[in-house]
Design an enzyme around this catalytic site. Structure first.
Site, PDB file in Angstrom:
ATOM      1  N   LYS A 103      -7.996 -10.575  15.648  1.00 51.67           N
ATOM      2  CA  LYS A 103      -7.223 -11.260  14.610  1.00 51.67           C
ATOM      3  C   LYS A 103      -6.335 -12.320  15.247  1.00 51.67           C
ATOM      4  O   LYS A 103      -5.714 -12.094  16.286  1.00 51.67           O
ATOM      5  CB  LYS A 103      -6.347 -10.255  13.851  1.00 51.67           C
ATOM      6  CG  LYS A 103      -6.981  -9.664  12.616  1.00 51.67           C
ATOM      7  CD  LYS A 103      -5.965  -8.862  11.831  1.00 51.67           C
ATOM      8  CE  LYS A 103      -6.556  -8.371  10.518  1.00 51.67           C
ATOM      9  NZ  LYS A 103      -5.580  -7.627   9.707  1.00 51.67           N
ATOM     10  N   GLU A 106      -7.940   4.314  -2.809  1.00 45.01           N
ATOM     11  CA  GLU A 106      -6.989   4.602  -3.885  1.00 45.01           C
ATOM     12  C   GLU A 106      -7.375   5.856  -4.671  1.00 45.01           C
ATOM     13  O   GLU A 106      -6.488   6.604  -5.119  1.00 45.01           O
ATOM     14  CB  GLU A 106      -6.895   3.409  -4.831  1.00 45.01           C
ATOM     15  CG  GLU A 106      -6.210   2.187  -4.240  1.00 45.01           C
ATOM     16  CD  GLU A 106      -7.157   1.297  -3.445  1.00 45.01           C
ATOM     17  OE1 GLU A 106      -6.679   0.296  -2.862  1.00 45.01           O
ATOM     18  OE2 GLU A 106      -8.372   1.613  -3.379  1.00 45.01           O
ATOM     19  N   ARG A 146      -8.487   0.899  -9.543  1.00 46.95           N
ATOM     20  CA  ARG A 146      -9.640   1.496  -8.880  1.00 46.95           C
ATOM     21  C   ARG A 146      -9.594   3.022  -8.928  1.00 46.95           C
ATOM     22  O   ARG A 146     -10.586   3.684  -8.632  1.00 46.95           O
ATOM     23  CB  ARG A 146      -9.691   1.030  -7.424  1.00 46.95           C
ATOM     24  CG  ARG A 146      -9.596  -0.469  -7.250  1.00 46.95           C
ATOM     25  CD  ARG A 146      -9.776  -0.906  -5.818  1.00 46.95           C
ATOM     26  NE  ARG A 146     -11.188  -1.049  -5.496  1.00 46.95           N
ATOM     27  CZ  ARG A 146     -11.648  -1.581  -4.368  1.00 46.95           C
ATOM     28  NH1 ARG A 146     -10.803  -2.017  -3.451  1.00 46.95           N
ATOM     29  NH2 ARG A 146     -12.928  -1.678  -4.144  1.00 46.95           N
TER      30      ARG A 146
END
Length: 655
Positions: free
Chosen positions: A298, A385, A413
Site C-alpha cells: 500500500k 457484517e 448486508r
C-alpha cells in the site's frame, strides 16, 4: 540557503511531473501498442499522475498506489473492455480510471458533477460492474464468465480482490461455485496487508512463472490423465494429494485448489517483468478457473503513504512534496464518530459487561479508541457484517452488553441476522449506526439512507437518532442501560454543531421526545440532525408571522404518540423531517395520524425525507439542499402547504 529558524533546507517547489508515455496511452489499445520495456516508465508516470490528481481532490490514495503496476499489466495483457476487469470495492481503481480515458477528469474526482470515487457502469465501458461495498467482485466476475461461456465467447472475466475483502463469506461462496466458469474466470488476490504465504523472492517468482506456463500445465494435465487411466483406484487419491503437497511447499495455495482454482503465486506485484509473462500464461491457459496471488505494498512509490498506509488510505487534499494533509484547523466541534467512541469508552469504564464489535472499520467507527482502552473487549471480525451481528447476539444471550458499531450502508448486508438472530429472539444488541444520512463525496453507495425504514419496521426494535453531539452522549448511555431488547442509535458523518458535551450522561425515557421551541401555527417534528435546519426555518417562518413549534422526537420507534397527538391537535400544519428515505419516521407519523383519525380534522401533514433516487456525490450541504432538507426547503414546504390550504401567507400574523 537554509531556514534559520528550523536549521533545515527549505522545501523545494513542487513541479507537476512530465508524462510523455502516459500522454500517448490514453486508452488501453494505445497502452497495448507500447513495448514491454516501456511499461516500467509508464507505471512510474501513472503513479506520479495519480499522486498529483489526488493531492488536488482528496480520495483513496494508498490502495491505488499499490496496484499501479498491476493496473498497467492487466490492461496490457487482457483485451479490455471485451475482457471484463472488475475491481473489488473500487478504492484501488484510480490508476485504472486514468488508463481508461478519464485522466482529463481525474481532478473532478468525488466532486459534484465529477468522477465517482468508485467504479461505475454509467461512467465508462471499462467499468463493467459498479462497486463500493467489499467482496462482490468474484461473484460478479463469475456471472460475466458464465454468460460468456453460454454465449460461446472467448473472453475472460478478471476479478481483482484485496486480502481484506477475502474475509467476507461472499467471496468464498462465489469461489465454491466457480468451477462452471472454466478458464474464463481469473481472480487476482491483491495481498497488500498481511502475507498469506512466506515473503516473496526470486525463487517464488520463478516457481510462479513456471507453474503458470503452458508447458507445466500440459505436463500436469497429461500426468493427471495418465493417473486416471493407469493407477489403480486406491492410488489415485494419494497421487492427487502428492501433487497438491509439493506445489503447496512453494505456494501455499491448497485452500484455493480445494475450491477448484488453479493457484499461482505468490508473486511480486510491482515487478512488471514477472507480472506480464505470468498474466500472459494464465490468459492463454486451458486450465480451469485460476487464482493469482499478487503481493503489493500500500502506498508504493510515495514515501509518506508507505510510512503510514492506514493514514493514507483515504486522504483530504495534501501537499505532494511534504505529504501534509490540509485538514481543518483544530478547535472546531468534535466529530460524531469521536463523540460516540468517547461515550462508549466511558460506558465500558463503568460497566465491565460492555463489549464492542467492528466489521473491519475500527478507525472509521471510532472503535480504535475502544480497542486501545479495552483490547480484550473489542473484536474486529473482518468484513463480515452478518457474522458481527449474530456474534453480538450470542454475547447478548450470555448477559453481556454488546455494541455492534457499523456504518448504516454496511448494516444493510446483515439485515437477515438483525431480523432472525436479534429481533425475533429480542436480544439486547446495541447498534451504533455511523454515517446515517448523506455522506458527501462517497456518494450513493455509502449513504445511510434506509436504516430507519428497515429497522423501525421490526418488532422489538428501538430506533433513536441524535440531534447533536450532546444528545449522542445521552443516547449512548440510554442504549447501554437498555436491556429489554435490541436498540439502534444513528448519527451522521462529520462534525457536530458545537453544543457543550454533558459532564454526566442522562438516561432518556424510551419513546419520549422534547419540545425545543414553542409556537402555535406550524409544528416541525424533527428526527436527527436536521434539527438545526428546522430551528433556522422556524426563525424565518416567525418573521413571516407564522408562529412555529420545533420538536426533537428523538425516537422513530417507539414514537412519542402523546406529543404527536398534542401537536397535531394544536397546529394547522405539521411537518416531519428526517435524513432517511420513504417509509421511515414520517411514514410512522402518518400511520398514527391515519389510524387515529387525526387527518379528518383538516390537519395538513407533510413528510420531508430523502428523495426516491440515489443522489450523486457532492458536498453534504449541497446534497441536503438538493433534497430540500435544509431551512429553505422547510420554509418552502410550509408556505406551499398553507397556500394549498387557501391561507394568505402574507396575512400569516393575523391568521
Amino acid at each position: 540557503m537554509t531556514d534559520k529558524t528550523q536549521g533545515a533546507a527549505p522545501t523545494p517547489p513542487y513541479r507537476r511531473p512530465e508524462t510523455p508515455l502516459l500522454d500517448k496511452a490514453v486508452i488501453p489499445p494505445q497502452l497495448r501498442a507500447l513495448k514491454p520495456e516501456q511499461l516500467r516508465q509508464l507505471a512510474d508516470e501513472l503513479r506520479a499522475e495519480m499522486i498529483d490528481a489526488v493531492s488536488v481532490t482528496g480520495g483513496h490514495l494508498g490502495a491505488g498506489l499499490g496496484v499501479v503496476e498491476l493496473s498497467v499489466a492487466l490492461h496490457y495483457v487482457f483485451n479490455t473492455p471485451d475482457d471484463k476487469l472488475i475491481w473489488d470495492v473500487g478504492h484501488q481503481a484510480y490508476p485504472h480510471k486514468i488508463l481508461t480515458g478519464r485522466r482529463d477528469r481525474m481532478r473532478t474526482l468525488r466532486q459534484g458533477g465529477g468522477l465517482s470515487g468508485f467504479t461505475r457502469r454509467s461512467e465508462s465501458e471499462y467499468d463493467p460492474f459498479g462497486a463500493a461495498h467489499s467482496s462482490t467482485s468474484i461473484s460478479a466476475a463469475l456471472g460475466f464468465a458464465i454468460a460468456n461461456k453460454l454465449s460461446g465467447g472467448p473472453n475472460k472475466a478478471i476479478a481483482v480482490i484485496g486480502d481484506g475483502a477475502m474475509s467476507a463469506g461472499m467471496a468464498y461462496e462465489a469461489m465454491n461455485n466457480a468451477r462452471e466458469a472454466g478458464n474464463r474466470l481469473i481472480v487476482v488476490l491483491n495481498d497488500n496487508d498481511m502475507s498469506i504465504a512466506p515473503p516473496v523472492g526470486a525463487l517464488s517468482a520463478y516457481l510462479a512463472r513456471a507453474y503458470s506456463s503452458n508447458t507445466f500445465l500440459e505436463i500436469r494435465d497429461a500426468v493427471r490423465q495418465l493417473a486416471k487411466k493407469a493407477l489403480p483406484e486406491p492410488l489415485k487419491a494419494p497421487a492427487k494429494r502428492a501433487d497438491e503437497f509439493f506445489r503447496t511447499l512453494g505456494t501455499g495455495g491448497t485452500l484455493f485448489e480445494e475450491l477448484g482454482f488453479y493457484y499461482v503465486g505468490p508473486i511480486d506485484g510491482h515487478n512488471l517483468d514477472v507480472l506480464v509473462p505470468i498474466l500472459e500464461n494464465i490468459r492463454d491457459a486451458a486450465e480451469g478457473p485460476c487464482l493469482i496471488h499478487v503481493v503489493t505494498k500500500k502506498g508504493k512509490g510515495y514515501a509518506p503513504a508507505e510510512a503510514a498506509a492506514d493514514k493514507y488510505h483515504g486522504v483530504v487534499k495534501f501537499d505532494v512534496v511534504t505529504g501534509k494533509q490540509h485538514k481543518p484547523a483544530p478547535g472546531g466541534p468534535p466529530s460524531y464518530t469521536g463523540v460516540f467512541a468517547d461515550a462508549l469508552v466511558a460506558e465500558a469504564t463503568r460497566d465491565p459487561r460492555v463489549v464492542a464489535i467492528t466489521a473491519a472499520m475500527p478507525s472509521g467507527t471510532g472503535l480504535d479508541k475502544f480497542q486501545k482502552a479495552f483490547p480484550d473487549r473489542c473484536f474486529d471480525v473482518g468484513i463480515a457484517e452478518q457474522h458481527a451481528v449474530t456474534f453480538a447476539a450470542g454475547l447478548a444471550a450470555e448477559g453481556f452488553r454488546p455494541w455492534a458499531a457499523i456504518y448504516s450502508t454496511f448494516l444493510q448486508r446483515a439485515y437477515d441476522q438483525v431480523v432472525h438472530d436479534v429481533c425475533i429472539q429480542n436480544l439486547p444488541v446495541r447498534f451504533g449506526i455511523d454515517r446515517a444520512g448523506l455522506v458527501g463525496a462517497d456518494g450513493s453507495t455509502h449513504a445511510g439512507s434506509f436504516d430507519v425504514t428497515y429497522l423501525a419496521t421490526l418488532p422489538n426494535m428501538v430506533v433513536m437518532a441524535a440531534a447533536d453531539e450532546a444528545e449522542l452522549v445521552h443516547m449512548v448511555h440510554t442504549a447501554n442501560e437498555y436491556d429489554a431488547g435490541p436498540i439502534a442509535l444513528r448519527y451522521p458523518r462529520g462534525e457536530g454543531v458545537g453544543v457543550p458535551l454533558p459532564a454526566t450522561p442522562e438516561k432518556l425515557e424510551i419513546g419520549k421526545g422534547r419540545i425545543v421551541r414553542e409556537g402555535k401555527k406550524v409544528a416541525i417534528l424533527s428526527l436527527g440532525t436536521r434539527l438545526a435546519e428546522a430551528l433556522k426555518a422556524a426563525d424565518e417562518l416567525d418573521a413571516k408571522g407564522l408562529s412555529t413549534t420545533v420538536a426533537d422526537l428523538r425516537f422513530a420507534k417507539p414514537l412519542d404518540e402523546a406529543l404527536i397527538r398534542k401537536l397535531c391537535a394544536s397546529h394547522e400544519v405539521v411537518l416531519t423531517i428526517e435524513e432517511n428515505a420513504i417509509g421511515g419516521f414520517g411514514a410512522h407519523v402518518l400511520t398514527l395520524a391515519s389510524d387515529e383519525g387525526l387527518l379528518d380534522t383538516g390537519l395538513k401533514i407533510r413528510t420531508m425525507r430523502l428523495p426516491d433516487v440515489f443522489q450523486e456525490h457532492d458536498s453534504p450541504a449541497k446534497q441536503y439542499a438538493e433534497a430540500g432538507l435544509d431551512a429553505a426547503g422547510i420554509v418552502k414546504t410550509v408556505l406551499t402547504t398553507l397556500r394549498h390550504n387557501s391561507v394568505d401567507v402574507s396575512e400569516g400574523a393575523r391568521a
